[in-house]
Design an enzyme around this catalytic site. Structure first.
Site, PDB file in Angstrom:
ATOM      1  N   SER A  24       0.766  -1.230  -0.028  1.00  0.00           N
ATOM      2  CA  SER A  24      -0.134   0.126  -0.091  1.00  0.00           C
ATOM      3  C   SER A  24       0.887   1.320   0.045  1.00  0.00           C
ATOM      4  CB  SER A  24      -0.765  -0.255   1.306  1.00  0.00           C
ATOM      5  OG  SER A  24      -1.620   1.203   1.390  1.00  0.00           O
ATOM      6  N   TYR A  50      -1.840  -0.812  10.914  1.00  0.00           N
ATOM      7  CA  TYR A  50      -2.218  -1.469   9.561  1.00  0.00           C
ATOM      8  C   TYR A  50      -0.873  -0.791   8.642  1.00  0.00           C
ATOM      9  CZ  TYR A  50      -3.512  -1.695   4.739  1.00  0.00           C
ATOM     10  OH  TYR A  50      -3.715  -1.822   3.579  1.00  0.00           O
ATOM     11  N   LYS A  70       2.171  -3.621   6.849  1.00  0.00           N
ATOM     12  CA  LYS A  70       2.281  -3.563   5.357  1.00  0.00           C
ATOM     13  C   LYS A  70       3.846  -3.532   5.201  1.00  0.00           C
ATOM     14  CE  LYS A  70      -1.534  -4.763   3.654  1.00  0.00           C
ATOM     15  NZ  LYS A  70      -1.655  -5.951   2.942  1.00  0.00           N
TER      16      LYS A  70
HETATM   17  P1  NAD Z   1     -11.006  -6.829   1.417  1.00  0.00           P
HETATM   18  O1  NAD Z   1     -11.062  -6.678   3.013  1.00  0.00           O
HETATM   19  O2  NAD Z   1     -11.998  -6.568   0.964  1.00  0.00           O
HETATM   20  O3  NAD Z   1     -10.431  -8.269   1.297  1.00  0.00           O
HETATM   21  C1  NAD Z   1      -9.570  -8.947   1.891  1.00  0.00           C
HETATM   22  C2  NAD Z   1      -9.888 -10.389   2.184  1.00  0.00           C
HETATM   23  O4  NAD Z   1      -8.996 -11.161   2.917  1.00  0.00           O
HETATM   24  C3  NAD Z   1     -11.171 -10.499   2.596  1.00  0.00           C
HETATM   25  O5  NAD Z   1     -12.203 -11.077   1.858  1.00  0.00           O
HETATM   26  C4  NAD Z   1     -11.027 -11.090   3.949  1.00  0.00           C
HETATM   27  O6  NAD Z   1     -12.263 -12.033   4.193  1.00  0.00           O
HETATM   28  C5  NAD Z   1      -9.890 -12.032   3.691  1.00  0.00           C
HETATM   29  N1  NAD Z   1      -9.200 -12.364   4.880  1.00  0.00           N
HETATM   30  C6  NAD Z   1      -8.607 -11.476   5.788  1.00  0.00           C
HETATM   31  N2  NAD Z   1      -8.006 -12.037   6.849  1.00  0.00           N
HETATM   32  C7  NAD Z   1      -7.762 -13.289   6.223  1.00  0.00           C
HETATM   33  C8  NAD Z   1      -7.380 -14.463   6.860  1.00  0.00           C
HETATM   34  N3  NAD Z   1      -6.467 -14.564   7.902  1.00  0.00           N
HETATM   35  N4  NAD Z   1      -7.465 -15.630   6.375  1.00  0.00           N
HETATM   36  C9  NAD Z   1      -8.204 -15.705   5.086  1.00  0.00           C
HETATM   37  N5  NAD Z   1      -8.729 -14.547   4.224  1.00  0.00           N
HETATM   38  C10 NAD Z   1      -8.486 -13.236   5.142  1.00  0.00           C
HETATM   39  O7  NAD Z   1      -9.704  -5.683   1.205  1.00  0.00           O
HETATM   40  P2  NAD Z   1      -9.287  -5.166  -0.245  1.00  0.00           P
HETATM   41  O8  NAD Z   1      -9.747  -3.796  -0.146  1.00  0.00           O
HETATM   42  O9  NAD Z   1      -9.766  -6.185  -1.303  1.00  0.00           O
HETATM   43  O10 NAD Z   1      -7.607  -5.241  -0.077  1.00  0.00           O
HETATM   44  C11 NAD Z   1      -6.997  -6.588  -0.441  1.00  0.00           C
HETATM   45  C12 NAD Z   1      -5.627  -6.352  -0.030  1.00  0.00           C
HETATM   46  O11 NAD Z   1      -5.018  -5.064  -0.489  1.00  0.00           O
HETATM   47  C13 NAD Z   1      -5.594  -6.187   1.503  1.00  0.00           C
HETATM   48  O12 NAD Z   1      -4.179  -6.855   1.957  1.00  0.00           O
HETATM   49  C14 NAD Z   1      -5.145  -4.614   1.927  1.00  0.00           C
HETATM   50  O13 NAD Z   1      -4.523  -4.379   2.924  1.00  0.00           O
HETATM   51  C15 NAD Z   1      -4.643  -4.390   0.653  1.00  0.00           C
HETATM   52  N6  NAD Z   1      -4.909  -2.732   0.096  1.00  0.00           N
HETATM   53  C16 NAD Z   1      -5.926  -2.499  -0.037  1.00  0.00           C
HETATM   54  C17 NAD Z   1      -6.250  -0.987  -0.400  1.00  0.00           C
HETATM   55  C18 NAD Z   1      -7.619  -0.422  -0.098  1.00  0.00           C
HETATM   56  O14 NAD Z   1      -7.585   0.647   0.047  1.00  0.00           O
HETATM   57  N7  NAD Z   1      -8.613  -1.272  -0.620  1.00  0.00           N
HETATM   58  C19 NAD Z   1      -5.262  -0.161  -0.444  1.00  0.00           C
HETATM   59  C20 NAD Z   1      -3.802  -0.676  -0.500  1.00  0.00           C
HETATM   60  C21 NAD Z   1      -3.712  -2.104  -0.246  1.00  0.00           C
HETATM   61  C1  WQD Z   2      -9.361   9.815   1.240  1.00  0.00           C
HETATM   62  C2  WQD Z   2      -9.373  11.306   1.408  1.00  0.00           C
HETATM   63  C3  WQD Z   2      -9.335  12.107   3.792  1.00  0.00           C
HETATM   64  C4  WQD Z   2     -13.412  10.035   4.129  1.00  0.00           C
HETATM   65  C5  WQD Z   2      -6.820   4.860   3.222  1.00  0.00           C
HETATM   66  C6  WQD Z   2      -5.425   4.247   4.018  1.00  0.00           C
HETATM   67  C7  WQD Z   2      -4.679   3.760   3.051  1.00  0.00           C
HETATM   68  C8  WQD Z   2      -5.460   2.781   1.810  1.00  0.00           C
HETATM   69  C9  WQD Z   2      -6.546   3.631   1.347  1.00  0.00           C
HETATM   70  C10 WQD Z   2      -5.155   0.428   2.312  1.00  0.00           C
HETATM   71  C11 WQD Z   2      -8.564  11.804   2.404  1.00  0.00           C
HETATM   72  C12 WQD Z   2     -10.942  12.348   2.895  1.00  0.00           C
HETATM   73  C13 WQD Z   2     -12.239  10.587   3.699  1.00  0.00           C
HETATM   74  C14 WQD Z   2     -14.397  10.893   4.590  1.00  0.00           C
HETATM   75  C15 WQD Z   2     -13.106  12.718   3.955  1.00  0.00           C
HETATM   76  N1  WQD Z   2      -6.011   1.457   2.492  1.00  0.00           N
HETATM   77  N2  WQD Z   2     -12.165  11.974   3.651  1.00  0.00           N
HETATM   78  N3  WQD Z   2     -13.978  12.369   4.229  1.00  0.00           N
HETATM   79  O1  WQD Z   2      -6.889   7.869   4.042  1.00  0.00           O
HETATM   80  O2  WQD Z   2      -6.127   8.198   1.709  1.00  0.00           O
HETATM   81  O3  WQD Z   2      -6.097   5.935   2.496  1.00  0.00           O
HETATM   82  O4  WQD Z   2      -7.446   3.832   2.175  1.00  0.00           O
HETATM   83  O5  WQD Z   2      -4.011   0.374   2.274  1.00  0.00           O
HETATM   84  O6  WQD Z   2      -3.855   2.922   3.855  1.00  0.00           O
HETATM   85  O7  WQD Z   2      -5.111   5.163   4.861  1.00  0.00           O
HETATM   86  O8  WQD Z   2      -8.364   7.180   2.109  1.00  0.00           O
HETATM   87  O9  WQD Z   2     -10.580   7.094   1.364  1.00  0.00           O
HETATM   88  O10 WQD Z   2     -10.090   7.536   3.829  1.00  0.00           O
HETATM   89  O11 WQD Z   2      -9.412   9.195   2.401  1.00  0.00           O
HETATM   90  O12 WQD Z   2     -12.822  14.165   3.566  1.00  0.00           O
HETATM   91  O13 WQD Z   2     -15.607  10.411   4.997  1.00  0.00           O
HETATM   92  O14 WQD Z   2     -10.793  11.741   1.517  1.00  0.00           O
HETATM   93  O15 WQD Z   2      -9.200  13.193   4.732  1.00  0.00           O
HETATM   94  O16 WQD Z   2      -8.011  13.154   2.333  1.00  0.00           O
HETATM   95  P1  WQD Z   2      -6.780   7.465   2.492  1.00  0.00           P
HETATM   96  P2  WQD Z   2      -9.659   7.747   2.461  1.00  0.00           P
END
Ligand code: NAD
Ligand code: WQD
Length: 338
Positions: A124, A149, A153
């Site tokens: 991430s 979190y 990562k």
């Molecule tokens: P999500 O929660 O929708 O998907 C994660 C999946 O993993 C879920 O289906 C959950 O049930 C499963 N899971 C969690 N722990 C588990 C375990 N111990 N064993 C088996 N299954 C398990 O999240 P997502 O948005 O699809 O994200 C996928 C990956 O990408 C995550 O690792 C997340 O940290 C990373 N990521 C997400 C974002 C984002 O903003 N969505 C951004 C950057 C990185």
């Molecule tokens: C985006 C922008 C907020 C909600 C997070 C995690 C990051 C990654 C993605 C997994 C910011 C603003 C938000 C609201 C707002 N996840 N905001 N009102 O914080 O960039 O990233 O999700 O890896 O690790 O930190 O995403 O969508 O929460 O916020 O004004 O109700 O929207 O301040 O500027 P963020 P976000």
């Protein structure tokens, strides 16, 4: 030959499973459904006419992994499984380190034991902490994560770097996603956050559908063009194709790679609200409130390494991201719950 997708029932996982099945790959999923519904995979099957093999189990369960690796000819692992809520991670750090860090270690051990050596990890942009300068390239400083979190990562990235040095036959790619949004254009699969969403786009779309009253905009006094936070939003279908490109490039270049997946374009909170209003033809009510602790002013990627190493670029515009989010939201007001 099959690809193991951990967390394949989740938001990004389900879109990637769909894209893999569409191009003819065999897919095995392990997911404990802790943050997802198996309906996502039923709908993937309905959209593709193909079914992944699904194990409802925990990646911390070594026996389950042994069964999977001994029952299928797995060549590659895409590792999405993990917990992802920033706020929850502050309240429950141990659960986050156990799932995200220990879970990855258990998986790597079982891959090692089974001779599977291609690994793609969901990292991430959060690992960059508070950026010194933008755009963020893979060389930018990491660390100073404001929550467990993000730290989990970064810890996994460091474990993978050490593991790669010790096991040079492994081919490892860490993909640092920026802000994933959007949904499959069919409107059949998308993001289904439980409870009140933490992230901006699910929050806006629940205001548009009338489930929530108004968006709280967290601060308009940042040093950005309109004072609100700026992020690099990326369509989930672009992320899915990014994973396919990473699979196709797994044997090229360095044994351990870190690559940003972003568009290289930053949009503000107000830009997002306006784009969503245009896509949904709904007025989005919002109120400016104080900054959210831990937030940064702006964050967007330099996506050039992905183009060079993977031959991949994001192709979806902000309007397409908002159109597909709205299409998913309006067709599934309660997500996968009927
Ligand atoms: P999500 O929660 O929708 O998907 C994660 C999946 O993993 C879920 O289906 C959950 O049930 C499963 N899971 C969690 N722990 C588990 C375990 N111990 N064993 C088996 N299954 C398990 O999240 P997502 O948005 O699809 O994200 C996928 C990956 O990408 C995550 O690792 C997340 O940290 C990373 N990521 C997400 C974002 C984002 O903003 N969505 C951004 C950057 C990185
Ligand atoms: C985006 C922008 C907020 C909600 C997070 C995690 C990051 C990654 C993605 C997994 C910011 C603003 C938000 C609201 C707002 N996840 N905001 N009102 O914080 O960039 O990233 O999700 O890896 O690790 O930190 O995403 O969508 O929460 O916020 O004004 O109700 O929207 O301040 O500027 P963020 P976000």
């Amino acid at each position: 030959m099959a690809i193991l997708v951990t967390g394949g029932a989740g938001y990004i996982g389900s879109h990637t499973v769909l894209t893999l099945l569409e191009r003819g790959d065999d897919v095995v999923v392990i997911d404990n459904l802790s943050n997802s519904s198996q309906k996502s995979l039923d709908r993937v099957a309905e959209l593709t006419g193909k079914k992944p093999v699904v194990y409802i189990d925990n990646i911390l369960n070594r026996d389950a992994l042994k069964t999977i690796f001994s029952s299928h000819n797995i060549t590659d692992v895409i590792h999405f499984a993990g917990l992802k809520s920033v706020s929850e991670s502050i309240k429950e750090p141990l659960a986050y380190y156990e799932n995200n860090v220990t879970g990855t270690q258990v998986l790597l051990n079982e891959m090692l034991a089974s001779g599977v050596k291609h690994f793609i990890f969901s990292s991430s942009a959060t690992v960059y902490g508070n950026p010194e300068k933008i755009p963020l390239s893979e060389q930018s400083r990491t660390g100073d994560c404001t929550n467990p979190y993000g730290t989990s990562k970064l810890m996994v990235e460091k474990i993978l770097a050490d593991f790669s040095r010790a096991q040079p036959q492994f081919r490892i790619t860490c993909l640092r996603y920026f802000n994933p949004v959007g949904a499959h254009p069919s409107g059949r699969i998308g993001e289904d956050p439980g409870g009140i969403p933490n992230n901006l786009v699910p929050y806006i779309s629940q205001v548009a559908i009338g489930k929530l009253g108004s968006v709280s905009v967290y601060g308009n006094d940042y040093p950005t063009p309109d004072g609100t936070g700026v992020r690099d939003y990326i369509h989930v279908m672009d992320l899915a194709t990014g994973h396919l490109a990473a699979l196709d490039s797994v044997d090229k270049g360095a044994a351990y790679k870190i690559i940003n997946l972003g568009t290289g374009i930053g949009y503000s909170v107000i830009n997002l609200i306006e784009a969503f209003e245009k896509a949904s033809q709904k007025k989005i009510s919002y109120t400016i409130v104080g900054r959210r602790p831990g937030d940064i002013a702006e964050c967007w990627s330099d996506p050039s390494l992905a183009r060079k190493e993977l031959g991949w670029v994001a192709t979806h515009s902000l309007d397409e991201m908002m159109r597909d989010t709205w299409n998913w939201q309006k067709n599934n007001p309660d997500g996968y719950k009927v």
